[in-house]
Design an enzyme around this catalytic site. Structure first.
Site, PDB file in Angstrom:
ATOM      1  N   ARG A  95       0.829  -1.203   0.000  1.00 35.27           N
ATOM      2  CA  ARG A  95       0.000   0.000   0.000  1.00 35.27           C
ATOM      3  C   ARG A  95       0.866   1.257   0.000  1.00 35.27           C
ATOM      4  NH1 ARG A  95      -3.864  -1.154   4.955  1.00 35.27           N
ATOM      5  NH2 ARG A  95      -4.472   1.007   4.498  1.00 35.27           N
ATOM      6  N   HIS A 125       5.067 -14.870   4.495  1.00 32.27           N
ATOM      7  CA  HIS A 125       3.657 -15.221   4.348  1.00 32.27           C
ATOM      8  C   HIS A 125       2.802 -14.733   5.508  1.00 32.27           C
ATOM      9  CE1 HIS A 125       5.767 -19.295   5.326  1.00 32.27           C
ATOM     10  NE2 HIS A 125       5.841 -18.480   6.340  1.00 32.27           N
ATOM     11  N   ASN A 148      -1.076  -1.440  14.865  1.00 33.48           N
ATOM     12  CA  ASN A 148      -0.699  -0.033  14.770  1.00 33.48           C
ATOM     13  C   ASN A 148      -1.828   0.936  15.122  1.00 33.48           C
ATOM     14  OD1 ASN A 148      -2.011  -0.999  12.411  1.00 33.48           O
ATOM     15  ND2 ASN A 148      -1.322   0.778  11.257  1.00 33.48           N
TER      16      ASN A 148
END
Length: 224
Positions: A95, A125, A148
């Site tokens: 992202r 993974h 987070n």
């Protein structure tokens, strides 16, 4: 420039398309010599792909920079930077505002958001890395999650070079993990870890011998 002219210009520069009819490329994209573009690939905005890369089936890259000799397989990369000799995918999601170094491994079902990964760092993974700064040569085991967001604020964590984070660990931001530190599998980490330390944050296992027979949980299941 029409599509045919665009593809021809890339081919003249040594780019190989396995199936041009399924590839979408916007003007402004650059692709280096020797790079192979597979079927069902989308390259958008000001994306720059280096030389001798392999962009495999079903990949979308938007407004991102990809280094040389890097492989991207069935993944999405948006507003980010990937270094040289790095492998991404299959099914990874990078992202915006992520910066991944050289010789990294970003494996299947790994999501990275607003984070930095130094060269040689691997998340092979089932891992979420959000709002974190990772150094070089770090190994993240399967199922590591950077926690987070506390429902109100997003905070960052830091992991320094050569650290090892075991499988199914939760990194409760903000924390700092020092160089060469080890995080035991299954740990929920809430405090900083010093350099060279081992952190274990999980409940102690207790076995109750013969408990299932006494509780008769299975009834006649074994006889059916």
């Amino acid at each position: 420039m029409n599509n045919n002219e665009l593809f021809q210009a890339f081919e003249d520069n040594g780019v190989i398309f396995l199936d041009k009819s399924t590839v979408y490329i916007q003007e402004g994209v650059s692709i280096g010599q020797g790079t192979i573009i597979g079927p069902s690939v989308m390259l958008e905005k000001n994306t720059s792909i280096g030389e001798n890369c392999h962009i495999i089936f079903n990949t979308r890259i938007s407004n991102s920079i990809i280094g040389d000799n890097t492989t991207i397989e069935s993944s999405v990369i948006v507003d980010s930077r990937i270094g040289n000799d790095t492998q991404v995918g299959p099914f990874a999601y990078v992202r915006p505002n992520s910066n991944i170094g050289n010789n990294c491994r970003i494996g299947d079902f790994v999501e990275i958001k607003n984070s930095t990964l130094g060269s040689g760092t691997k998340a092979s993974h089932l891992t979420y890395i959000g709002d974190a700064d990772l150094g070089e040569n770090i190994n993240l085991g399967c199922g590591v999650v950077f926690v987070n967001y506390d429902g109100k604020n997003k905070t960052r964590s830091q992991i320094e070079d050569n650290a090892f984070v075991g499988c199914n660990s939760n990194i409760i931001s903000p924390v700092r993990i020092g160089k060469n530190a080890y995080i035991a599998a299954g740990t929920t980490l809430t405090n900083d870890v010093p350099e060279d330390a081992l952190a274990i944050g999980r409940s102690k296992q207790s076995n109750k011998e013969g408990w299932s027979k006494k509780a008769q949980l299975f009834g006649d299941y074994k006889n059916k």
